[in-house]
Design an enzyme around this catalytic site. Sequence first.
Site, PDB file in Angstrom:
ATOM      1  N   GLU A  54       0.832  -1.207   0.000  1.00 49.52           N
ATOM      2  CA  GLU A  54       0.000   0.000   0.000  1.00 49.52           C
ATOM      3  C   GLU A  54       0.868   1.258   0.000  1.00 49.52           C
ATOM      4  OE1 GLU A  54      -3.767   0.380   0.075  1.00 49.52           O
ATOM      5  OE2 GLU A  54      -3.065  -1.357  -1.050  1.00 49.52           O
ATOM      6  N   SER A 104      -6.364  -1.330  -0.826  1.00 47.77           N
ATOM      7  CA  SER A 104      -7.429  -1.324   0.174  1.00 47.77           C
ATOM      8  C   SER A 104      -7.812   0.092   0.583  1.00 47.77           C
ATOM      9  CB  SER A 104      -6.995  -2.118   1.412  1.00 47.77           C
ATOM     10  OG  SER A 104      -5.856  -1.524   1.999  1.00 47.77           O
ATOM     11  N   HIS A 134     -10.612  -5.182  -4.892  1.00 51.70           N
ATOM     12  CA  HIS A 134      -9.939  -5.395  -3.615  1.00 51.70           C
ATOM     13  C   HIS A 134     -10.403  -6.695  -2.974  1.00 51.70           C
ATOM     14  CE1 HIS A 134      -9.582  -4.315   0.867  1.00 51.70           C
ATOM     15  NE2 HIS A 134      -8.461  -4.877   0.471  1.00 51.70           N
ATOM     16  N   ASN A 192      -8.318 -10.486   2.753  1.00 51.20           N
ATOM     17  CA  ASN A 192      -7.368 -11.521   3.187  1.00 51.20           C
ATOM     18  C   ASN A 192      -7.961 -12.375   4.300  1.00 51.20           C
ATOM     19  OD1 ASN A 192      -5.011 -11.188   1.606  1.00 51.20           O
ATOM     20  ND2 ASN A 192      -4.665  -9.244   2.638  1.00 51.20           N
ATOM     21  N   GLU A 247     -14.269  -6.005  -2.811  1.00 53.09           N
ATOM     22  CA  GLU A 247     -14.781  -4.660  -3.060  1.00 53.09           C
ATOM     23  C   GLU A 247     -14.459  -4.271  -4.501  1.00 53.09           C
ATOM     24  OE1 GLU A 247     -14.520  -2.017   0.929  1.00 53.09           O
ATOM     25  OE2 GLU A 247     -12.590  -2.682   0.135  1.00 53.09           O
ATOM     26  N   ASN A 300     -12.350  -1.202   5.191  1.00 51.26           N
ATOM     27  CA  ASN A 300     -11.369  -0.583   6.083  1.00 51.26           C
ATOM     28  C   ASN A 300     -11.955   0.580   6.869  1.00 51.26           C
ATOM     29  OD1 ASN A 300      -9.246  -2.312   5.782  1.00 51.26           O
ATOM     30  ND2 ASN A 300      -8.338  -1.186   4.090  1.00 51.26           N
TER      31      ASN A 300
END
Length: 154
Positions: free
Chosen positions: A36, A63, A84, A87, A96, A134
């Site tokens: 990221e 994410s 996305h 995990n 997503e 998130n």
Amino acid sequence: GRMQPGDRDAIVARISVAGGMDGLSGCDLVIEAASENEAVKRKIFVELCPVLKPEALIASNTSSISITRLAAATDRPERFMGIHFMNPVPRMKLVELVRGIATADEVFDLARAYVDRLGKTSTVSEDFPAFIVNRILLPMINEAIYTLYEGVGS
């Protein structure tokens, strides 16, 4: 359930390793899954685009980074979106789907069909910071830490 050895072997047989970006030239869809770090991801897209066929789709597994900003690093923002995977990917069914401002409807439909073929459940998120999962997860983690810190539980 557990995967049968024959199923595992069939899956592994379909995986190939590309020695570099040129090995991706025949792909219809490339999903970036680097750390990221926006600069790292943008560098990948700058190097990737020249080797891909013009109709290839590009997706990021980010994410939280803006899909619109990432798409701007490519030569095809209309063929770029976020896919996305949660995990651990083999166990988690949720994915997503995130459109950038320029993502074409056809690209979104192809991405959704791809996720469906994988047997995953998709949810559609707007291109807002941290998307859906998130934005919910991080405050929960923070609250769990405060609960432990305050001695509410052990």
